[in-house]
Design a protein around this motif. Structure first.
Motif, PDB file in Angstrom:
ATOM      1  N   ASP A  84       4.171  -5.587  -1.327  1.00  0.00           N
ATOM      2  CA  ASP A  84       3.801  -5.558  -2.730  1.00  0.00           C
ATOM      3  C   ASP A  84       2.441  -4.867  -2.914  1.00  0.00           C
ATOM      4  OD1 ASP A  84       3.941  -6.206  -5.494  1.00  0.00           O
ATOM      5  OD2 ASP A  84       2.762  -8.007  -5.176  1.00  0.00           O
ATOM      6  N   ASN A  87       2.702  -1.026  -2.335  1.00  0.00           N
ATOM      7  CA  ASN A  87       3.347  -0.387  -3.494  1.00  0.00           C
ATOM      8  C   ASN A  87       2.398  -0.334  -4.691  1.00  0.00           C
ATOM      9  OD1 ASN A  87       5.740  -0.005  -2.091  1.00  0.00           O
ATOM     10  ND2 ASN A  87       6.658  -1.917  -2.803  1.00  0.00           N
ATOM     11  N   ALA A  88       1.621  -1.401  -4.879  1.00  0.00           N
ATOM     12  CA  ALA A  88       0.695  -1.450  -6.019  1.00  0.00           C
ATOM     13  C   ALA A  88      -0.451  -0.458  -5.855  1.00  0.00           C
ATOM     14  CB  ALA A  88       0.148  -2.871  -6.182  1.00  0.00           C
ATOM     15  N   ILE A  90      -0.258   2.460  -4.179  1.00  0.00           N
ATOM     16  CA  ILE A  90       0.293   3.805  -4.362  1.00  0.00           C
ATOM     17  C   ILE A  90       0.618   4.083  -5.822  1.00  0.00           C
ATOM     18  CG2 ILE A  90       2.207   5.334  -3.746  1.00  0.00           C
ATOM     19  CD1 ILE A  90       0.054   4.797  -1.551  1.00  0.00           C
ATOM     20  N   SER A  91       1.054   3.063  -6.557  1.00  0.00           N
ATOM     21  CA  SER A  91       1.390   3.249  -7.973  1.00  0.00           C
ATOM     22  C   SER A  91       0.153   3.256  -8.866  1.00  0.00           C
ATOM     23  CB  SER A  91       2.334   2.139  -8.438  1.00  0.00           C
ATOM     24  OG  SER A  91       1.656   0.884  -8.481  1.00  0.00           O
ATOM     25  N   GLY A  92      -1.001   2.851  -8.314  1.00  0.00           N
ATOM     26  CA  GLY A  92      -2.220   2.791  -9.100  1.00  0.00           C
ATOM     27  C   GLY A  92      -2.426   1.475  -9.821  1.00  0.00           C
ATOM     28  N   LEU A  93      -1.542   0.505  -9.584  1.00  0.00           N
ATOM     29  CA  LEU A  93      -1.663  -0.796 -10.236  1.00  0.00           C
ATOM     30  C   LEU A  93      -2.877  -1.566  -9.722  1.00  0.00           C
ATOM     31  CD1 LEU A  93      -0.441  -2.958 -12.141  1.00  0.00           C
ATOM     32  CD2 LEU A  93       0.922  -3.759 -10.190  1.00  0.00           C
ATOM     33  N   SER A 117      12.516   5.437   2.727  1.00  0.00           N
ATOM     34  CA  SER A 117      11.603   5.405   1.581  1.00  0.00           C
ATOM     35  C   SER A 117      10.680   6.615   1.629  1.00  0.00           C
ATOM     36  CB  SER A 117      10.763   4.127   1.587  1.00  0.00           C
ATOM     37  OG  SER A 117      11.582   2.982   1.520  1.00  0.00           O
ATOM     38  N   GLU A 118      10.180   7.013   0.475  1.00  0.00           N
ATOM     39  CA  GLU A 118       9.213   8.091   0.419  1.00  0.00           C
ATOM     40  C   GLU A 118       7.938   7.662   1.143  1.00  0.00           C
ATOM     41  OE1 GLU A 118       7.900  11.894  -0.771  1.00  0.00           O
ATOM     42  OE2 GLU A 118       9.872  10.969  -1.082  1.00  0.00           O
ATOM     43  N   ALA A 120       4.293   6.814   2.096  1.00  0.00           N
ATOM     44  CA  ALA A 120       3.127   6.535   1.249  1.00  0.00           C
ATOM     45  C   ALA A 120       1.921   7.288   1.817  1.00  0.00           C
ATOM     46  CB  ALA A 120       2.861   5.036   1.196  1.00  0.00           C
ATOM     47  N   SER A 272      -6.309   3.816  -1.837  1.00  0.00           N
ATOM     48  CA  SER A 272      -5.648   5.103  -2.036  1.00  0.00           C
ATOM     49  C   SER A 272      -6.609   6.245  -1.756  1.00  0.00           C
ATOM     50  CB  SER A 272      -5.140   5.207  -3.480  1.00  0.00           C
ATOM     51  OG  SER A 272      -4.741   6.538  -3.781  1.00  0.00           O
TER      52      SER A 272
END
Length: 334
Positions: A84, A87-88, A90-93, A117-118, A120, A272
């Motif tokens: 989680d 993913n957060a 990489i998504s900028g969350l 998966s793509e 990261a 990131s």
């Protein structure tokens, strides 16, 4: 979500009487994705957030004030765990987050459990933090003495999105089992401990730096055991995946529980590549200053093991440019 975090942090700044100074210095909000509140990531994240923060109006470092980054308000955010958090990020969350070394490497490369998966590729490392042990918990009189004994039992593997869920599946596989051989539940922290105590499950997995708070509480209320993760299955796991190593949880870590051999992975702090180099440089510098050392030593039982000397141990994802600059200047990186 990000706006609400900023609002909450600004409210905290106002509550501390920083109204007049906030406008004179730009505030920078930085989130750290952690894990469930009953385990180790969350309290350690809180200690680190405190160490790197320096809201406007703080007294100067060395004068009883914060030695964090000027204008930075960092906050530890509870999450579902390693997957989680990656993913957060990489998504900028989230600005940053903790993750197991294996989960992060597989995410970065698009291999292992992240095959298909793509990759990261923007994931970057700030520091290796501490060792996490895989706890397999059962009641003392359960008759469960090995991973093989889980066949046909009700077992919590934690939530999908957690590093525990990933590793529990790998451990089952290494021992000739799969999720189909158990009745799988997806419980975290206190919920898993309560379910075991009440006989609703037979065992559960936890990947955490010891002592994990939920297990300390459980051991004080019920007679439990840690099931060894050893033998051919553990050997196959450590041989196939370099992130895993055999390691012991000492006797007395949990009340009435003997020393137990299991496998461990590293807990690491990621961000990131898009995060500002100067900001991450200053965050890394703040993490390893002498005042932060004092906070880490008293803030959590795992804090003493978080050291600059081990900050690059087992790092499989590239360092952020800002972190790399700090480690070179500190003589920790050639």
């Amino acid at each position: 979500m990000i706006n609400s975090l900023k609002t909450a942090a600004l409210g905290a700044a106002l509550a501390f009487g920083l109204v007049g100074t906030a406008s004179a210095q730009e505030l920078n909000f930085f989130t750290i994705g952690t894990g469930g509140t009953a385990y180790t990531y969350y309290p350690v994240g809180g200690v680190i957030a405190n160490a790197i923060s320096k809201p406007p109006g703080s007294r100067e470092c060395g004068e009883g004030g914060s030695c964090g980054v000027d204008g930075l308000i960092a906050s530890a955010v509870s999450s579902r765990g390693s997957v989680d958090n990656v993913n957060a990020i990489i998504s900028g969350l989230r600005s940053s987050g903790f993750a197991q070394s294996d989960v992060a490497y597989w995410a970065y490369t698009g291999t292992g459990t992240m095959e298909g998966s793509e990759p990261a590729t923007d994931l970057r490392t700030i520091a290796a933090l501490f060792e996490e042990h895989i706890h397999l918990v059962a009641l003392k009189d359960s008759g469960i003495n090995s991973v093989a004994d889980l066949s046909g039992k009700r077992v919590s593997l934690d939530e999908p999105g957690s590093g525990t869920y990933v590793d529990a599946n790998l451990i089952l596989e290494a021992n000739g089992l799969s999720v189909d051989d158990v009745t799988a539940e997806a419980l975290k922290g206190g919920a898993a401990a309560e379910a075991l105590r009440n006989g609703k499950i037979d065992a559960f997995f936890v990947v955490a730096g010891y002592p994990a708070g939920a297990l300390v509480e459980l051991a004080s209320a019920a007679e439990i055991k840690l099931v060894p993760i050893t033998g051919a299955g553990a050997d196959a796991l450590t041989a196939k995946y370099g992130f895993f190593a055999s390691s012991d949880i000492p006797a007395g870590t949990y009340e009435g529980v003997d020393a137990t051999t299991t496998v461990a992975v590293g807990a690491q702090w990621f961000t990131s590549a898009s995060q500002d180099e100067e900001l991450i440089y200053n965050i890394t510098k703040a993490l390893w200053n002498d005042e932060s050392r004092k906070l880490l030593d008293v803030g959590h039982a795992k804090g003493k093991t978080i050291t600059a000397e081990s900050a690059l141990n087992g790092v499989g994802v590239p360092l952020h440019a800002g972190a790399e600059r700090f480690y070179r200047e500190a003589g920790l990186l050639d």
